[in-house]
Design an enzyme around this catalytic site. Sequence first.
Site, PDB file in Angstrom:
ATOM      1  N   LYS A  41       0.851  -1.060  -0.134  1.00 15.63           N
ATOM      2  CA  LYS A  41       0.088   0.078  -0.037  1.00 15.63           C
ATOM      3  C   LYS A  41       0.910   1.376   0.008  1.00 15.63           C
ATOM      4  O   LYS A  41       0.208   2.368  -0.473  1.00 15.63           O
ATOM      5  CB  LYS A  41      -0.854   0.059   1.348  1.00 15.63           C
ATOM      6  N   GLU A  97       7.858   2.518  -5.501  1.00 17.85           N
ATOM      7  CA  GLU A  97       7.903   2.154  -3.921  1.00 17.85           C
ATOM      8  C   GLU A  97       8.133   3.337  -3.278  1.00 17.85           C
ATOM      9  O   GLU A  97       8.775   4.193  -3.572  1.00 17.85           O
ATOM     10  CB  GLU A  97       9.292   1.253  -3.709  1.00 17.85           C
ATOM     11  N   ILE A  99       9.304   2.605  -0.072  1.00 12.77           N
ATOM     12  CA  ILE A  99      10.950   2.459   0.646  1.00 12.77           C
ATOM     13  C   ILE A  99      11.259   1.106   0.262  1.00 12.77           C
ATOM     14  O   ILE A  99      10.617   0.094  -0.032  1.00 12.77           O
ATOM     15  CB  ILE A  99      10.574   2.336   2.221  1.00 12.77           C
ATOM     16  N   VAL A 100      12.641   1.113   0.089  1.00  6.99           N
ATOM     17  CA  VAL A 100      13.358   0.068  -0.198  1.00  6.99           C
ATOM     18  C   VAL A 100      14.455  -0.399   1.171  1.00  6.99           C
ATOM     19  O   VAL A 100      15.084   0.529   1.457  1.00  6.99           O
ATOM     20  CB  VAL A 100      14.436   0.213  -1.308  1.00  6.99           C
ATOM     21  N   ASP A 101      14.155  -1.410   1.644  1.00 10.49           N
ATOM     22  CA  ASP A 101      14.681  -1.919   2.913  1.00 10.49           C
ATOM     23  C   ASP A 101      15.879  -2.931   2.371  1.00 10.49           C
ATOM     24  O   ASP A 101      16.852  -2.599   2.366  1.00 10.49           O
ATOM     25  CB  ASP A 101      13.462  -2.349   3.926  1.00 10.49           C
ATOM     26  N   GLY A 103      15.781  -4.807   0.009  1.00  7.13           N
ATOM     27  CA  GLY A 103      15.787  -4.917  -1.418  1.00  7.13           C
ATOM     28  C   GLY A 103      15.048  -6.023  -1.842  1.00  7.13           C
ATOM     29  O   GLY A 103      14.831  -6.151  -3.353  1.00  7.13           O
ATOM     30  N   THR A 105      11.839  -7.110  -1.953  1.00 10.69           N
ATOM     31  CA  THR A 105      10.491  -6.906  -2.829  1.00 10.69           C
ATOM     32  C   THR A 105      11.147  -6.412  -4.051  1.00 10.69           C
ATOM     33  O   THR A 105      10.401  -6.817  -5.205  1.00 10.69           O
ATOM     34  CB  THR A 105       9.891  -5.799  -1.791  1.00 10.69           C
ATOM     35  N   LYS A 129      17.016   2.440   2.661  1.00 13.00           N
ATOM     36  CA  LYS A 129      17.558   2.163   4.055  1.00 13.00           C
ATOM     37  C   LYS A 129      19.130   1.545   3.542  1.00 13.00           C
ATOM     38  O   LYS A 129      19.125   0.239   3.461  1.00 13.00           O
ATOM     39  CB  LYS A 129      17.093   1.513   5.012  1.00 13.00           C
ATOM     40  N   ASP A 157       3.949   3.251   7.074  1.00 15.89           N
ATOM     41  CA  ASP A 157       3.058   3.175   8.344  1.00 15.89           C
ATOM     42  C   ASP A 157       3.937   2.375   9.463  1.00 15.89           C
ATOM     43  O   ASP A 157       4.745   1.962   9.216  1.00 15.89           O
ATOM     44  CB  ASP A 157       1.805   2.315   8.106  1.00 15.89           C
TER      45      ASP A 157
END
Length: 175
Positions: A41, A97, A99-101, A103, A105, A129, A157
Amino acid sequence: MSTPVVLISEQEIQTRVSELADRISEDFADARELVLVGVLKGSFIFLADLARRLTIPRTIEFIAVSSYGSGSKTTGAVRLVMDVRGNIEDKHVLIVEDIVDTGHTLKYLIGMLESHRPASVSTCALVRKAERAEVDVDVDYLGFDIGDEWVVGYGLDYAEQNRTLPYIGVVTPDD
Ligand code: PRP
């Protein structure tokens, strides 16, 4: 959860989104159409602002993924929950996107969308990040690199709270 402390202000976000939209519009100036694929989302606010600032023909698609089980962030396994609805064959695609955390996803999504035989797949993320990266994945259009903090707002969120803040803030999760 603590009260969010501003990390990236509304003004900073809006300025950066405009810069990204200008670059994307330039890079795809010759494309017949750019398909923006928002990842639900979290991307919905960024996608809405970015899409409205582009000056090139664009269409909107959404995709939904979910991680396998509660240990997902460590296994990196990603499951497709909802695919794009339109035909993206031979079209230029931009994954959007929030956020890329780790990677995982984004890497999964690039491979998945490439299987639809698009003309190209590019990537755009508002924040990354970098120190959390577990896989090597290119973000072609990046808003901001941030540290390893829990961030909310502008689509992001914590337990479904604070997605609609106009800024990005840092919170301390409850244990
Ligand atoms: C977030 C974000 C990405 C993913 C990035 O989604 O929107 O899709 O995590 O993490 P990764 O780089 O470690 O793979 P989230 O699971 O929080 O779902 P949401 O967007 O519905 O809040």
